[in-house]
Motif scaffolding. Structure first.
Motif, PDB file in Angstrom:
ATOM      1  N   LEU A  43       1.440  31.268 -11.046  1.00  0.00           N
ATOM      2  CA  LEU A  43       3.008  31.850 -10.957  1.00  0.00           C
ATOM      3  C   LEU A  43       3.204  32.762 -11.991  1.00  0.00           C
ATOM      4  O   LEU A  43       2.899  32.422 -13.007  1.00  0.00           O
ATOM      5  N   GLN A  44       3.788  33.880 -11.954  1.00  0.00           N
ATOM      6  CA  GLN A  44       3.871  34.848 -12.805  1.00  0.00           C
ATOM      7  C   GLN A  44       5.444  35.074 -13.260  1.00  0.00           C
ATOM      8  O   GLN A  44       5.929  35.586 -14.375  1.00  0.00           O
ATOM      9  N   ASP A  45       6.340  34.296 -12.401  1.00  0.00           N
ATOM     10  CA  ASP A  45       7.770  34.194 -12.553  1.00  0.00           C
ATOM     11  C   ASP A  45       8.293  32.924 -12.301  1.00  0.00           C
ATOM     12  O   ASP A  45       7.630  32.129 -11.652  1.00  0.00           O
ATOM     13  N   ASP A  46       9.417  32.618 -12.470  1.00  0.00           N
ATOM     14  CA  ASP A  46      10.063  31.631 -12.065  1.00  0.00           C
ATOM     15  C   ASP A  46      10.438  31.531 -10.370  1.00  0.00           C
ATOM     16  O   ASP A  46      10.681  32.373  -9.724  1.00  0.00           O
ATOM     17  N   VAL A  47      10.179  30.446  -9.937  1.00  0.00           N
ATOM     18  CA  VAL A  47      10.108  30.217  -8.541  1.00  0.00           C
ATOM     19  C   VAL A  47      11.091  29.084  -8.189  1.00  0.00           C
ATOM     20  O   VAL A  47      10.349  28.106  -8.330  1.00  0.00           O
ATOM     21  N   THR A  48      12.131  29.239  -7.576  1.00  0.00           N
ATOM     22  CA  THR A  48      13.152  28.182  -7.255  1.00  0.00           C
ATOM     23  C   THR A  48      13.635  28.442  -6.182  1.00  0.00           C
ATOM     24  O   THR A  48      14.103  29.446  -5.838  1.00  0.00           O
ATOM     25  N   VAL A  49      13.642  27.345  -5.304  1.00  0.00           N
ATOM     26  CA  VAL A  49      14.186  27.415  -3.896  1.00  0.00           C
ATOM     27  C   VAL A  49      14.753  26.107  -3.604  1.00  0.00           C
ATOM     28  O   VAL A  49      14.325  24.922  -3.898  1.00  0.00           O
ATOM     29  N   MET A  50      15.709  26.254  -2.867  1.00  0.00           N
ATOM     30  CA  MET A  50      16.638  24.885  -2.406  1.00  0.00           C
ATOM     31  C   MET A  50      17.351  25.388  -0.738  1.00  0.00           C
ATOM     32  O   MET A  50      17.722  26.103  -0.749  1.00  0.00           O
ATOM     33  N   LEU A  51      16.851  24.372  -0.314  1.00  0.00           N
ATOM     34  CA  LEU A  51      17.173  24.422   1.174  1.00  0.00           C
ATOM     35  C   LEU A  51      18.074  23.134   1.519  1.00  0.00           C
ATOM     36  O   LEU A  51      17.829  22.094   1.365  1.00  0.00           O
ATOM     37  N   VAL A  52      19.286  23.462   2.005  1.00  0.00           N
ATOM     38  CA  VAL A  52      20.302  22.457   2.024  1.00  0.00           C
ATOM     39  C   VAL A  52      20.648  22.697   3.635  1.00  0.00           C
ATOM     40  O   VAL A  52      20.760  23.603   4.287  1.00  0.00           O
ATOM     41  N   GLU A  53      20.865  21.342   4.075  1.00  0.00           N
ATOM     42  CA  GLU A  53      21.008  20.957   5.825  1.00  0.00           C
ATOM     43  C   GLU A  53      22.062  20.270   5.836  1.00  0.00           C
ATOM     44  O   GLU A  53      22.231  19.212   5.432  1.00  0.00           O
ATOM     45  N   TRP A  54      23.211  20.824   6.848  1.00  0.00           N
ATOM     46  CA  TRP A  54      24.358  20.256   7.220  1.00  0.00           C
ATOM     47  C   TRP A  54      23.692  19.004   8.012  1.00  0.00           C
ATOM     48  O   TRP A  54      23.779  19.551   9.428  1.00  0.00           O
ATOM     49  N   ARG A  55      23.930  17.578   7.937  1.00  0.00           N
ATOM     50  CA  ARG A  55      23.557  16.806   8.891  1.00  0.00           C
ATOM     51  C   ARG A  55      24.509  15.870   9.064  1.00  0.00           C
ATOM     52  O   ARG A  55      24.871  15.265   8.100  1.00  0.00           O
ATOM     53  N   THR A  56      24.786  15.598  10.386  1.00  0.00           N
ATOM     54  CA  THR A  56      25.771  14.365  10.687  1.00  0.00           C
ATOM     55  C   THR A  56      24.867  13.266  11.449  1.00  0.00           C
ATOM     56  O   THR A  56      23.744  13.374  11.613  1.00  0.00           O
ATOM     57  N   GLU A  57      25.385  12.380  11.633  1.00  0.00           N
ATOM     58  CA  GLU A  57      24.869  10.999  12.188  1.00  0.00           C
ATOM     59  C   GLU A  57      24.226  11.577  13.288  1.00  0.00           C
ATOM     60  O   GLU A  57      22.939  11.108  13.758  1.00  0.00           O
ATOM     61  N   ARG A  58      24.832  12.253  14.348  1.00  0.00           N
ATOM     62  CA  ARG A  58      24.339  12.716  15.737  1.00  0.00           C
ATOM     63  C   ARG A  58      23.204  13.435  15.323  1.00  0.00           C
ATOM     64  O   ARG A  58      22.064  13.257  15.965  1.00  0.00           O
ATOM     65  N   ASP A 104      23.418  23.580  10.481  1.00  0.00           N
ATOM     66  CA  ASP A 104      23.292  24.651   9.837  1.00  0.00           C
ATOM     67  C   ASP A 104      22.485  24.590   8.492  1.00  0.00           C
ATOM     68  O   ASP A 104      22.469  23.512   7.904  1.00  0.00           O
ATOM     69  N   ARG A 105      21.810  25.709   8.087  1.00  0.00           N
ATOM     70  CA  ARG A 105      20.956  25.409   6.740  1.00  0.00           C
ATOM     71  C   ARG A 105      21.375  26.800   5.962  1.00  0.00           C
ATOM     72  O   ARG A 105      21.420  27.745   6.446  1.00  0.00           O
ATOM     73  N   LEU A 106      21.306  26.274   4.600  1.00  0.00           N
ATOM     74  CA  LEU A 106      21.485  27.274   3.548  1.00  0.00           C
ATOM     75  C   LEU A 106      20.345  27.278   2.729  1.00  0.00           C
ATOM     76  O   LEU A 106      20.005  26.337   2.203  1.00  0.00           O
ATOM     77  N   LEU A 107      19.673  28.442   2.573  1.00  0.00           N
ATOM     78  CA  LEU A 107      18.728  28.660   1.786  1.00  0.00           C
ATOM     79  C   LEU A 107      18.865  29.406   0.469  1.00  0.00           C
ATOM     80  O   LEU A 107      19.394  30.672   0.596  1.00  0.00           O
TER      81      LEU A 107
END
Length: 99
Positions: free
Chosen positions: A78-93, A20-23
């Motif tokens: 850019l006219q505003d702050d632009v922040t983005v973070m994408l987290v991905e749950w990765r296992t060894e598989r 899964d990914r969380l944005l």
């Protein structure tokens, strides 16, 4: 997630699983404006993310393309702050599948 969401905000719980990914992003993403004042909007943002997921693009590449898209949309200003973070749950598989 956010501050001062008002009375319409409700607590939600989701069970994440490997792969899964969380944005997370600030309003500067969806409120990005063209020089003519047209907003990027949530629909365009969601469509972009869904298309990259369908393409099988990696998390780092998805972020790179998103940032490039936002900068292009605003003609590099850019006219505003632009922040983005994408987290991905990765296992060894998952790591072996990506390699």
């Amino acid at each position: 997630m956010g501050l001062r969401l008002g009375p319409a905000a409700v607590l939600a719980r989701r069970q994440l699983e490997p792969g899964d990914r969380l944005l997370l992003y600030t309003d500067g993403i969806v409120e990005a404006l063209t020089p003519d004042g047209e907003r990027f909007e949530l629909d365009r943002f969601a469509d972009f993310v869904i298309r990259r997921e369908a393409d099988g693009v990696s998390a780092p590449e998805t972020l790179r393309r998103l940032i490039h898209s936002i900068l292009s949309y605003q003609r590099g200003q850019l006219q505003d702050d632009v922040t983005v973070m994408l987290v991905e749950w990765r296992t060894e598989r998952h790591r072996r599948l990506v390699l």
